[in-house]
Design a protein around this motif. Structure first.
Motif, PDB file in Angstrom:
ATOM      1  N   UNK A 160      -6.392   6.897  -3.830  1.00 32.08           N
ATOM      2  CA  UNK A 160      -6.178   6.583  -5.246  1.00 32.08           C
ATOM      3  C   UNK A 160      -4.709   6.665  -5.630  1.00 32.08           C
ATOM      4  N   UNK A 161      -3.958   7.541  -4.969  1.00 28.59           N
ATOM      5  CA  UNK A 161      -2.541   7.702  -5.286  1.00 28.59           C
ATOM      6  C   UNK A 161      -1.721   6.482  -4.901  1.00 28.59           C
ATOM      7  N   UNK A 162      -2.302   5.596  -4.059  1.00 28.38           N
ATOM      8  CA  UNK A 162      -1.528   4.492  -3.499  1.00 28.38           C
ATOM      9  C   UNK A 162      -1.811   3.151  -4.151  1.00 28.38           C
ATOM     10  N   UNK A 191       1.696   3.156   3.106  1.00 27.37           N
ATOM     11  CA  UNK A 191       2.714   2.209   3.551  1.00 27.37           C
ATOM     12  C   UNK A 191       4.072   2.898   3.361  1.00 27.37           C
ATOM     13  N   UNK A 192       5.158   2.289   3.812  1.00 31.66           N
ATOM     14  CA  UNK A 192       6.475   2.901   3.585  1.00 31.66           C
ATOM     15  C   UNK A 192       6.839   3.030   2.107  1.00 31.66           C
ATOM     16  N   UNK A 193       6.100   2.353   1.227  1.00 28.79           N
ATOM     17  CA  UNK A 193       6.435   2.363  -0.196  1.00 28.79           C
ATOM     18  C   UNK A 193       5.550   3.306  -1.010  1.00 28.79           C
ATOM     19  N   UNK A 194       4.595   3.970  -0.387  1.00 32.33           N
ATOM     20  CA  UNK A 194       3.677   4.846  -1.106  1.00 32.33           C
ATOM     21  C   UNK A 194       4.422   6.021  -1.726  1.00 32.33           C
ATOM     22  N   UNK A 195       3.982   6.425  -2.918  1.00 28.25           N
ATOM     23  CA  UNK A 195       4.563   7.603  -3.573  1.00 28.25           C
ATOM     24  C   UNK A 195       4.485   8.782  -2.613  1.00 28.25           C
ATOM     25  N   UNK A 215       1.851  -0.320 -12.556  1.00 28.62           N
ATOM     26  CA  UNK A 215       2.322  -1.367 -11.658  1.00 28.62           C
ATOM     27  C   UNK A 215       2.643  -0.734 -10.308  1.00 28.62           C
ATOM     28  N   UNK A 216       2.134  -1.319  -9.267  1.00 27.65           N
ATOM     29  CA  UNK A 216       2.280  -0.780  -7.907  1.00 27.65           C
ATOM     30  C   UNK A 216       2.763  -1.896  -6.996  1.00 27.65           C
ATOM     31  N   UNK A 217       3.817  -1.613  -6.251  1.00 21.53           N
ATOM     32  CA  UNK A 217       4.439  -2.628  -5.396  1.00 21.53           C
ATOM     33  C   UNK A 217       4.350  -2.214  -3.924  1.00 21.53           C
ATOM     34  N   UNK A 218       3.466  -2.837  -3.200  1.00 21.42           N
ATOM     35  CA  UNK A 218       3.314  -2.653  -1.754  1.00 21.42           C
ATOM     36  C   UNK A 218       3.009  -1.205  -1.358  1.00 21.42           C
ATOM     37  N   UNK A 219       2.438  -0.422  -2.238  1.00 19.41           N
ATOM     38  CA  UNK A 219       2.145   0.978  -1.928  1.00 19.41           C
ATOM     39  C   UNK A 219       0.819   1.122  -1.181  1.00 19.41           C
ATOM     40  N   UNK A 220      -0.073   0.178  -1.388  1.00 18.50           N
ATOM     41  CA  UNK A 220      -1.352   0.215  -0.681  1.00 18.50           C
ATOM     42  C   UNK A 220      -1.412  -0.842   0.420  1.00 18.50           C
ATOM     43  N   UNK A 221      -0.898  -2.024   0.128  1.00 14.41           N
ATOM     44  CA  UNK A 221      -0.938  -3.119   1.103  1.00 14.41           C
ATOM     45  C   UNK A 221       0.402  -3.828   1.111  1.00 14.41           C
ATOM     46  N   UNK A 222       1.013  -3.941   2.273  1.00 15.97           N
ATOM     47  CA  UNK A 222       2.283  -4.645   2.382  1.00 15.97           C
ATOM     48  C   UNK A 222       2.112  -6.104   1.993  1.00 15.97           C
TER      49      UNK A 222
END
Length: 276
Positions: A160-162, A191-195, A215-222
């Motif tokens: 959920x955090x991602x 991913x490398x962008x996850x919090x 808004x989430x940018x590439x945190x779950x899926x590149x």
């Protein structure tokens, strides 16, 4: 003075035109099972009597002979569709389960239709999730072959955090429920962008509570960006999200704003069946 001329040609009868064969019709009720029909009439009649009804009344209202009504009532009681109490018949547990299942199917159909309508309006995949009993549930996704949804490659409940849906749901929880969730599903890189840590995530969730948009940018899926907004139509936390390829990130905010406008038009009659 007599005149001569060519006699008119004799009329020729119009040949009979081909006729379409008469449609085959079966005798009325030929494929129907009478005992099932009678049992269904009894069930419907019992349902109409909130405080129950005796066999004689049910036989009279359904037009059944009393012995037939007794036989069907006993069978329905044995199968759990009716119950008998002090000579009165009521709907049984099996009938109640059918009713609940039918209502649930109707709610799911409403959700599916609504998500499809929103997808068509904004032109991107639309997701719907709820938070119930300490877990995230992805209830529905509407996408198209030309614009597919993000594949759930990492367990949706545990990350959920991602992803935007999860962050939006966590932002709607109280502090105790949020920390309980994060204790069970710790923040970890997807991913490398996850919090990276809980403190950063909590700061982000606080901003989400103020803006009503995550808004989430590439945190779950590149290669993918997502945006989510809360859906407030009941006591449960719920959220709707959209996704886009990362090279179309500039469309993300206008798309979620368009979705918000579409939701305002429909929520009055929808109440998006959060109880599913």
């Amino acid at each position: 003075m007599a005149t001569t001329g060519t006699a008119p040609a004799p009329r020729t009868a119009v040949p009979p035109q081909p006729r379409s064969p008469a449609p085959h019709t079966s005798a009325p009720g030929a494929t129907l099972i009478g005992s099932v029909q009678r049992a269904m009439r009894l069930l419907e009649t019992v349902a109409a009597h909130e405080h129950g009804a005796p066999a004689k009344q049910l036989a009279r209202e359904t037009g059944l002979a009393l012995p037939t009504a007794y036989h069907l009532l006993r069978t329905l009681v044995h199968e759990g569709y009716l119950r008998r109490d002090r000579g009165l018949f009521f709907l049984g547990d099996a009938a109640e389960r059918l009713s609940r299942s039918g209502a649930q199917q109707k709610r799911r159909s409403t959700v599916t239709d609504t998500l499809a309508r929103w997808r068509d309006a904004v032109g991107v995949p639309v997701y719907y999730a709820v938070y119930r009993d300490g877990e995230i549930g992805l209830i529905g996704v509407a996408d198209t072959p030309a614009s597919p949804a993000v594949e759930e490659w990492a367990d949706f409940r545990e990350t959920a955090h991602a992803h935007a849906l999860g962050q939006c749901l966590l932002a709607q929880l109280d502090d105790a429920a949020r920390r309980d969730h994060l204790d069970r599903y710790p923040v970890r890189p997807v991913t490398p962008y996850t919090v990276r840590d809980v403190a950063s995530l909590l700061r982000r969730l606080e901003r989400a509570r103020e803006t009503d948009v995550v808004i989430e940018r590439q945190e779950y899926a590149l290669g993918t960006v997502c945006a989510a907004i809360p859906l407030r139509v009941g006591a449960a936390a719920a959220s709707v999200a959209v996704s886009l390829p990362v090279h179309q990130a500039d469309r993300l905010l206008p798309t979620i704003q368009r979705l918000q406008a579409e939701m305002r038009c429909l929520l009055g009659s929808l109440a998006l069946s959060i109880s599913i």
